[in-house]
Design an enzyme around this catalytic site. Structure first.
Site, PDB file in Angstrom:
ATOM      1  N   SER A 295       3.619   3.700  -9.538  1.00  0.00           N
ATOM      2  CA  SER A 295       2.596   2.756  -9.996  1.00  0.00           C
ATOM      3  C   SER A 295       2.789   2.552 -11.502  1.00  0.00           C
ATOM      4  CB  SER A 295       1.207   3.359  -9.744  1.00  0.00           C
ATOM      5  OG  SER A 295       0.196   2.615 -10.390  1.00  0.00           O
TER       6      SER A 295
ATOM      7  N   TYR B 125      -4.813  10.422  -9.669  1.00  0.00           N
ATOM      8  CA  TYR B 125      -3.853   9.357  -9.322  1.00  0.00           C
ATOM      9  C   TYR B 125      -2.716   9.343 -10.338  1.00  0.00           C
ATOM     10  CZ  TYR B 125      -2.325   4.749  -7.589  1.00  0.00           C
ATOM     11  OH  TYR B 125      -1.591   3.699  -7.053  1.00  0.00           O
TER      12      TYR B 125
HETATM   13  N1  LIG Z   1      -2.407  -2.199  -4.870  1.00  0.00           N
HETATM   14  C1  LIG Z   1      -2.049  -1.887  -6.099  1.00  0.00           C
HETATM   15  O1  LIG Z   1      -2.507  -2.495  -7.084  1.00  0.00           O
HETATM   16  C2  LIG Z   1      -1.050  -0.788  -6.324  1.00  0.00           C
HETATM   17  C3  LIG Z   1      -0.563  -0.621  -7.625  1.00  0.00           C
HETATM   18  C4  LIG Z   1       0.356   0.381  -7.866  1.00  0.00           C
HETATM   19  C5  LIG Z   1       0.794   1.195  -6.836  1.00  0.00           C
HETATM   20  N2  LIG Z   1       0.313   1.011  -5.585  1.00  0.00           N
HETATM   21  C6  LIG Z   1       0.794   1.894  -4.529  1.00  0.00           C
HETATM   22  O2  LIG Z   1       1.306   1.127  -3.458  1.00  0.00           O
HETATM   23  C7  LIG Z   1       1.255   1.903  -2.267  1.00  0.00           C
HETATM   24  C8  LIG Z   1       0.680   1.055  -1.136  1.00  0.00           C
HETATM   25  O3  LIG Z   1      -0.696   0.803  -1.404  1.00  0.00           O
HETATM   26  P1  LIG Z   1      -1.412  -0.596  -1.086  1.00  0.00           P
HETATM   27  O4  LIG Z   1      -1.815  -1.165  -2.380  1.00  0.00           O
HETATM   28  O5  LIG Z   1      -0.607  -1.408  -0.168  1.00  0.00           O
HETATM   29  O6  LIG Z   1      -2.755  -0.050  -0.408  1.00  0.00           O
HETATM   30  P2  LIG Z   1      -3.376  -0.218   1.065  1.00  0.00           P
HETATM   31  O7  LIG Z   1      -4.586   0.641   1.081  1.00  0.00           O
HETATM   32  O8  LIG Z   1      -3.524  -1.652   1.411  1.00  0.00           O
HETATM   33  O9  LIG Z   1      -2.233   0.420   1.998  1.00  0.00           O
HETATM   34  C9  LIG Z   1      -1.978   1.795   2.005  1.00  0.00           C
HETATM   35  C10 LIG Z   1      -1.657   2.236   3.423  1.00  0.00           C
HETATM   36  O10 LIG Z   1      -1.438   3.661   3.403  1.00  0.00           O
HETATM   37  C11 LIG Z   1      -2.089   4.203   4.539  1.00  0.00           C
HETATM   38  N3  LIG Z   1      -2.423   5.605   4.350  1.00  0.00           N
HETATM   39  C12 LIG Z   1      -3.436   6.147   3.622  1.00  0.00           C
HETATM   40  N4  LIG Z   1      -3.468   7.467   3.769  1.00  0.00           N
HETATM   41  C13 LIG Z   1      -2.437   7.784   4.596  1.00  0.00           C
HETATM   42  C14 LIG Z   1      -1.968   9.014   5.127  1.00  0.00           C
HETATM   43  N5  LIG Z   1      -2.567  10.180   4.872  1.00  0.00           N
HETATM   44  N6  LIG Z   1      -0.879   8.965   5.940  1.00  0.00           N
HETATM   45  C15 LIG Z   1      -0.284   7.789   6.257  1.00  0.00           C
HETATM   46  N7  LIG Z   1      -0.711   6.592   5.789  1.00  0.00           N
HETATM   47  C16 LIG Z   1      -1.781   6.606   4.972  1.00  0.00           C
HETATM   48  C17 LIG Z   1      -3.354   3.362   4.725  1.00  0.00           C
HETATM   49  O11 LIG Z   1      -3.865   3.478   6.051  1.00  0.00           O
HETATM   50  C18 LIG Z   1      -2.817   1.972   4.400  1.00  0.00           C
HETATM   51  O12 LIG Z   1      -2.325   1.329   5.561  1.00  0.00           O
HETATM   52  C19 LIG Z   1       0.431   3.140  -2.601  1.00  0.00           C
HETATM   53  O13 LIG Z   1       1.309   4.233  -2.824  1.00  0.00           O
HETATM   54  C20 LIG Z   1      -0.264   2.757  -3.898  1.00  0.00           C
HETATM   55  O14 LIG Z   1      -0.584   3.882  -4.686  1.00  0.00           O
HETATM   56  C21 LIG Z   1      -0.601   0.035  -5.303  1.00  0.00           C
END
Ligand SMILES: NC(=O)c1ccc[n+]([C@@H]2O[C@H](COP(=O)([O-])OP(=O)(O)OC[C@H]3O[C@@H](n4cnc5c(N)ncnc54)[C@H](O)[C@@H]3O)[C@@H](O)[C@H]2O)c1
Length: 276
Positions: free
Chosen positions: A142, A155
């Site tokens: 991130s 985080y």
């Molecule tokens: N959205 C943002 O702004 C952002 C920014 C930087 C990094 N990220 C990272 O991107 C990645 C994806 O996140 P996203 O934004 O698509 O969020 P999201 O919540 O839409 O998707 C995350 C997915 O991970 C799954 N998940 C959660 N806990 C889990 C577990 N214990 N085992 C298996 N699956 C699990 C959830 O069910 C969900 O489907 C994450 O690692 C997040 O930290 C997101």
């Protein structure tokens, strides 16, 4: 890796957001998919979207917070589709709380998923990747793996740790046929906030969940589909590091220019977002 066609691509957290968009994009590029998520309903929707474009999909409910489930999934993927060429350790959760008030169980919940989930996902699939002519590990950190923000200590810790883990791995695999990419998305318009545990906002006030979700929408300017497009591009171009979104580039520069003073700017930005 020059193409994803016919490659076995495993993605964690494939039910929602970046993971789902990436699954659909890889399906369109002809990949054979191993999709997992802890949320079966959203996983099934992602699987249906991929099958609708003709992709072969293996699906499994996997909690990446559980080492045994990740290793069992990796073995099952190899049996069903053959050894994977790509593992995308994408599953992640968010948590907002001050260091002083954080419950140990919330801290452990986040680290088990965001940090240990990625470590186990990498190590479980690495023998498969190495057995192939070419392989690729994608770990999703991130911008919060580059700068820290108040109430994001857990985080931040998970995403900074991921960066170190992934960069060391990249060096270790430098002479092999496995490439490694560390991804640093800025704000991506997904369910990350609604799926998280939030107690305090970055101004340290008690969280109003709907207001937090609205504030996140205002700053999450990149679509998951655009993030997926860039991640596929990074795999094909064998890029070691990927920043996604203009905000990510600005934050990366800011940290380099002002490594011991960026926190004042972060503070002003938080107050500005709060006033809006
Ligand atoms: N959205 C943002 O702004 C952002 C920014 C930087 C990094 N990220 C990272 O991107 C990645 C994806 O996140 P996203 O934004 O698509 O969020 P999201 O919540 O839409 O998707 C995350 C997915 O991970 C799954 N998940 C959660 N806990 C889990 C577990 N214990 N085992 C298996 N699956 C699990 C959830 O069910 C969900 O489907 C994450 O690692 C997040 O930290 C997101």
């Amino acid at each position: 890796m020059k193409t994803l066609a016919n490659k076995v691509v495993a993605i964690t957290g494939a039910g929602s957001g970046i993971g789902r968009a990436l699954a659909v994009r890889c399906a369109g590029l002809g990949a054979r998919l191993a999709l997992s998520d802890v949320n079966e309903a959203s996983l099934d929707e992602a699987v249906a979207r991929c099958r609708a474009v003709g992709a072969e999909v293996h699906r499994e409910r996997v909690d990446v917070g559980r080492r045994d489930e990740i290793y069992a999934w990796a073995a099952e993927v190899e049996r069903s589709l053959g050894p994977a060429e790509v593992i995308v350790n994408n599953a992640g959760v968010s948590l907002s709380q001050t260091v002083a008030d954080m419950r140990d169980e919330d801290f452990a919940w986040l680290m088990d998923i965001n940090f240990w989930g990625v470590v186990h996902g990498t190590r479980a699939f690495l023998p498969q990747l190495r057995s192939r002519a070419e392989g690729h590990v994608v770990n999703v950190s991130s911008v919060f793996g580059i700068i820290a923000v108040p109430t994001q200590s857990a985080y931040n810790a998970s995403k900074f740790a991921l960066r170190g883990f992934t960069e060391a791995l990249r060096m270790e695999l430098g002479r092999t046929s496995v490439r490694v990419t560390c991804v640093h998305p800025g704000g991506i318009d997904t369910n990350i906030v609604t799926n998280g545990r939030h107690y305090r906002d970055p101004t340290m006030r008690a969280v109003d969940p709907s207001e937090l979700a609205r504030a996140f929408k205002r700053v999450a300017r990149t679509s998951p589909e655009e993030a997926a497009r860039q991640i596929c591009g990074a795999i094909l171009a064998e890029r070691p590091r990927l920043l996604i979104g203009r905000d990510a580039f600005v934050i990366d520069k800011l940290q380099r220019l002002l490594p011991d003073a960026y926190d004042r700017l972060v503070g002003s930005a938080m107050r500005l977002i709060d006033r809006k």
